[in-house]
Design an enzyme around this catalytic site. Structure first.
Site, PDB file in Angstrom:
ATOM      1  CD  GLN A 145      -3.133   0.766   0.066  1.00 52.81           C
ATOM      2  OE1 GLN A 145      -2.580   1.815  -0.254  1.00 52.81           O
ATOM      3  NE2 GLN A 145      -4.382   0.493  -0.276  1.00 52.81           N
ATOM      4  CB  ALA A 172     -13.255   0.120  -5.377  1.00 53.57           C
ATOM      5  CE1 TYR A 190     -10.363  11.811  -0.293  1.00 50.39           C
ATOM      6  CE2 TYR A 190     -12.439  11.958   0.880  1.00 50.39           C
ATOM      7  CZ  TYR A 190     -11.129  12.352   0.696  1.00 50.39           C
ATOM      8  OH  TYR A 190     -10.580  13.299   1.515  1.00 50.39           O
ATOM      9  N   GLY A 246      -9.421   1.740   7.514  1.00 54.11           N
ATOM     10  CA  GLY A 246      -8.348   2.542   8.097  1.00 54.11           C
ATOM     11  C   GLY A 246      -8.359   3.978   7.618  1.00 54.11           C
ATOM     12  CB  CYS A 248       0.500  20.108   9.830  1.00 58.76           C
ATOM     13  SG  CYS A 248      -0.219  21.149  10.980  1.00 58.76           S
ATOM     14  N   GLY A 250      -3.088   2.807  -2.948  1.00 55.62           N
ATOM     15  CA  GLY A 250      -4.352   3.526  -3.140  1.00 55.62           C
ATOM     16  C   GLY A 250      -5.197   2.940  -4.259  1.00 55.62           C
ATOM     17  CD  GLN A 262     -11.215   7.281   1.526  1.00 58.24           C
ATOM     18  OE1 GLN A 262     -10.154   6.914   1.997  1.00 58.24           O
ATOM     19  NE2 GLN A 262     -11.746   8.432   1.829  1.00 58.24           N
TER      20      GLN A 262
HETATM   21  P1  NAD Z   1      -9.782  -0.800   4.309  1.00 61.17           P
HETATM   22  O1  NAD Z   1      -9.543  -2.014   3.504  1.00 61.17           O
HETATM   23  O2  NAD Z   1      -9.172  -0.661   5.649  1.00 61.17           O
HETATM   24  O3  NAD Z   1     -11.354  -0.545   4.447  1.00 61.17           O
HETATM   25  C1  NAD Z   1     -12.254  -0.690   3.377  1.00 61.17           C
HETATM   26  C2  NAD Z   1     -13.663  -0.781   3.959  1.00 61.17           C
HETATM   27  O4  NAD Z   1     -14.597  -0.888   2.883  1.00 61.17           O
HETATM   28  C3  NAD Z   1     -13.854  -2.013   4.842  1.00 61.17           C
HETATM   29  O5  NAD Z   1     -14.370  -1.606   6.079  1.00 61.17           O
HETATM   30  C4  NAD Z   1     -14.838  -2.875   4.054  1.00 61.17           C
HETATM   31  O6  NAD Z   1     -15.707  -3.599   4.893  1.00 61.17           O
HETATM   32  C5  NAD Z   1     -15.595  -1.833   3.252  1.00 61.17           C
HETATM   33  N1  NAD Z   1     -16.186  -2.338   2.011  1.00 61.17           N
HETATM   34  C6  NAD Z   1     -15.578  -2.959   0.978  1.00 61.17           C
HETATM   35  N2  NAD Z   1     -16.455  -3.194  -0.016  1.00 61.17           N
HETATM   36  C7  NAD Z   1     -17.642  -2.710   0.396  1.00 61.17           C
HETATM   37  C8  NAD Z   1     -18.911  -2.624  -0.206  1.00 61.17           C
HETATM   38  N3  NAD Z   1     -19.141  -3.057  -1.450  1.00 61.17           N
HETATM   39  N4  NAD Z   1     -19.904  -2.050   0.509  1.00 61.17           N
HETATM   40  C9  NAD Z   1     -19.716  -1.577   1.756  1.00 61.17           C
HETATM   41  N5  NAD Z   1     -18.518  -1.640   2.372  1.00 61.17           N
HETATM   42  C10 NAD Z   1     -17.492  -2.186   1.683  1.00 61.17           C
HETATM   43  O7  NAD Z   1      -9.309   0.398   3.344  1.00 61.17           O
HETATM   44  P2  NAD Z   1      -8.985   1.930   3.696  1.00 61.17           P
HETATM   45  O8  NAD Z   1      -7.613   2.021   4.254  1.00 61.17           O
HETATM   46  O9  NAD Z   1     -10.088   2.557   4.426  1.00 61.17           O
HETATM   47  O10 NAD Z   1      -8.911   2.522   2.209  1.00 61.17           O
HETATM   48  C11 NAD Z   1     -10.101   2.574   1.417  1.00 61.17           C
HETATM   49  C12 NAD Z   1      -9.799   2.888  -0.021  1.00 61.17           C
HETATM   50  O11 NAD Z   1      -9.301   4.213  -0.152  1.00 61.17           O
HETATM   51  C13 NAD Z   1      -8.728   1.999  -0.623  1.00 61.17           C
HETATM   52  O12 NAD Z   1      -9.030   1.732  -1.972  1.00 61.17           O
HETATM   53  C14 NAD Z   1      -7.507   2.808  -0.512  1.00 61.17           C
HETATM   54  O13 NAD Z   1      -6.512   2.411  -1.436  1.00 61.17           O
HETATM   55  C15 NAD Z   1      -8.038   4.190  -0.790  1.00 61.17           C
HETATM   56  N6  NAD Z   1      -7.229   5.239  -0.164  1.00 61.17           N
HETATM   57  C16 NAD Z   1      -7.588   6.516  -0.324  1.00 61.17           C
HETATM   58  C17 NAD Z   1      -6.815   7.523   0.248  1.00 61.17           C
HETATM   59  C18 NAD Z   1      -7.141   8.947   0.069  1.00 61.17           C
HETATM   60  O14 NAD Z   1      -6.360   9.801   0.376  1.00 61.17           O
HETATM   61  N7  NAD Z   1      -8.296   9.266  -0.394  1.00 61.17           N
HETATM   62  C19 NAD Z   1      -5.704   7.235   1.007  1.00 61.17           C
HETATM   63  C20 NAD Z   1      -5.406   5.915   1.194  1.00 61.17           C
HETATM   64  C21 NAD Z   1      -6.170   4.940   0.640  1.00 61.17           C
END
Ligand code: NAD
Length: 585
Positions: A135, A271, A327, A181, A416, A520, A268
């Protein structure tokens, strides 16, 4: 999956988190910082599933296997101040005598050669025990729990509020999904901006965890109750957040059916990984986990089918007037690539929509952890950042909100958004620091690091502070569906930039430097880097901080200036960043 399914290491079971205090169990604070940060990632209060070495973001891991974890711990314990440890996809593979100003640890995670750079090859190699998914901050030992993303999420929603709703989200409904997370920060970031958040997660334990840590206010038993609570709060103009235990695609479709159109819609869920991150509709969590074991191909197909419905619902909400953005989980990329739906990109990603102007000025999520484990050390750094930047109203508001709402997880830490903008050392009272010349122009990040280093040297902070950042930063990432989506010059997929950034971080002497693939948005979709600098109060640390916190955010200015962004060219002019061809092709 290699041997990370075996019983967790005894050493991890004894520690269950970062060691704290002022006593070293290694040969120096930089090695100690690496050891504490690795264990902080795997603290059950910080990481999502540490018994499987999973930190966050689907299957983002901190070490390849428990044997590799033990070997990393042994290496860090005996590593000298002039040695460098090499970690390849979560396994220590070599150690060399370099020199004292060189990085102590170099990390490469999940990188594959272009033609083979996809999930299929990655999963084959992972099954052979040859690779791990790092990751972003999982495999680079910089994860600090949901508190690490909260400010970025808060800033993104604040920018969204500025653009569309006159500055705040009061009386506005934000619909989203995913309380993992990273995604777990969403409800708190919405309420901090005054809005109401209705959020779906298929895993009830994840919703519960966010409630226990103060990120979400309520879990509703059913969707009707959740909608009722959310709309009542919208009506009253009160900040509120409610989680629902439901598949996201199902919830979004149900909302459309009932004509509940949110003001903002995003998502988020994990996916980026159709097999081990996202959950298909029609199954409970346990049923879906069993399907994945039994028939991974069917799981993947159904997962992508659900993603297509999920994206369709977001598009329908957008047509009905909602502000929609992706997101950073690549759900649009998955639906475009695997279902041939170009219209998935009819809603923008959050970076071009809200964040890029900050990247042009080298601003990004700069974070620091107190190695002592003392919360008071972080409060001291809060005071320092406010003293240094007294005119930054938004920063003051953020620190106030963070102190009030954000619970520490594992080692106390803070985030920050600081940038490049330089000021002369004399003007910010840093001209008496040994490493600094009074005429030196110091970036915001360097000013802050030098002040912290001084406080450590004076004993006002009880042990060293380690400064690191997200991989999502101004000049550290190429990710065409996220950080570099729709670049002005079309250079979205050019990965030379993050590679130059990692090389520059080594040249500047950061203490840990890493380069990863696929954070991500999934394998093959991004290249990105991270760095750490340990502020132990020495003159050596001050010099390192000055170099790294100039060159690292400077890459953001240079990268965006090269792409032709006026704001970056302006920042380069204002802060004397040398751009040999002045942003010409
Ligand atoms: P994670 O794996 O810790 O949590 C994902 C959550 O989504 C879990 O709680 C899971 O139960 C839920 N989930 C999965 N499929 C679902 C569905 N169809 N319906 C309902 N719930 C569902 O991941 P994370 O650390 O929270 O990261 C989430 C996503 O955001 C990842 O794809 C990650 O790569 C991306 N991400 C975004 C940023 C940002 O800055 N926006 C930063 C880091 C990661």
């Amino acid at each position: 999956m290699s041997d990370n399914q075996r019983q967790p290491s005894t050493r991890w079971q004894e520690l269950k988190g970062a060691p704290t205090g002022t006593e070293l169990r290694t040969n120096g604070w930089r090695q100690e910082a690496a050891l504490r940060l690795l264990n902080n990632n795997l603290d059950p209060d910080v990481g999502e599933d540490p018994e499987r070495l999973v930190v966050y973001g689907g299957t983002g891991r901190a070490a390849r296997s428990w044997d590799a974890y033990d070997a990393i711990m042994d290496q860090l314990t005996s590593l000298d101040d002039d040695e460098t440890l090499l970690v390849q996809s979560g396994k220590p593979v070599g150690r060399f005598r370099t020199h004292e100003m060189a990085p102590r640890v170099l990390i490469a995670n999940s990188n594959l050669v272009g033609h083979w750079d996809d999930w299929e090859h990655f999963h084959e190699l992972e099954a052979e025990g040859l690779m791990m998914y790092g990751q972003m901050t999982a495999g680079s030992w910089a994860y600090i729990g949901t508190q690490g993303i909260i400010q970025g999420t808060y800033e993104t929603l604040a920018k969204c509020a500025d653009q569309h709703f006159g500055g705040d989200l009061s009386g506005k409904l934000v619909v989203t999904a995913g309380l993992g997370g990273m995604g777990g920060a969403q409800p708190l970031a919405v309420t901090m901006n005054g809005g109401v958040c209705l959020v779906a997660d298929i895993d009830a334990d994840r919703i519960q965890r966010r409630i226990e840590t103060g990120y979400c206010q309520e879990i509703a038993n059913d969707l009707d109750t959740a909608i009722e609570r959310a709309l009542a709060a919208v009506e009253a103009g009160k900040p509120y957040s409610v989680g629902v235990h439901i598949n996201a695609a199902d919830m979004y479709e149900e909302l459309l059916e009932r004509d509940v159109i949110p003001d903002v819609v995003t998502d988020q869920t994990s996916a980026h990984d159709a097999l081990e991150g996202y959950y298909p509709s029609g199954y409970t969590l346990d049923e879906a986990d069993a399907l994945r074991e039994r028939d991974p191909e069917r799981y993947r197909t159904e997962s992508l089918d659900t993603m297509e419905r999920h994206v369709d619902a977001i598009l329908a909400m957008q047509r009905a007037g909602a502000v929609a953005f992706e997101y950073g989980n690549n759900i649009r990329g998955q639906v475009k690539e695997h279902r041939g739906r170009d219209d998935a990109f009819d809603f923008p990603g959050f970076v071009p929509a809200y964040i890029r102007p900050m990247f042009c000025r080298g601003q990004g999520p700069f974070r620091w952890l107190a190695l002592s484990g003392e919360e008071s050390d972080i409060y001291r750094t809060d005071d320092a950042v406010l003293e240094l930047f007294p005119t930054k109203e938004r920063l003051r508001r953020w620190i106030d909100l963070a102190q009030e709402h954000v619970e520490f997880q594992g080692l106390p830490s803070r985030v920050c958004w600081l940038g490049y903008e330089t000021t002369r050392a004399t003007e910010v009272g840093l001209d008496d620091v040994d490493a600094v010349d009074p005429d030196d122009e110091l970036t915001e990040r360097a000013q802050f690091a030098l002040r912290i280093n001084q406080l450590v040297a004076d004993g006002a902070i009880t042990a060293p502070i380690v400064v690191t950042r997200d991989h999502l930063d101004a000049g550290s990432v190429a990710s065409p569906n996220r950080e570099t989506e729709a670049m002005k010059d079309g250079s979205d997929a050019v990965a030379d930039w993050p590679i130059l950034n990692a090389l520059l971080n080594c040249a500047a002497g950061a203490d840990i430097v890493s380069v990863h693939d696929g954070g991500g948005v999934g394998i093959g979709n991004a290249v990105h880097t991270n760095n750490h600098v340990v502020l132990d109060g020495t003159e050596r640390a001050a010099k390192t901080a000055m170099r790294v916190f100039t060159t690292d955010p400077g890459m953001g200015v240079v990268r965006h200036a090269d792409a032709g962004y006026e704001t970056a060219l302006e920042e380069a002019e204002r802060s004397n960043v040398e751009i040999p061809m002045g942003g010409e092709e």
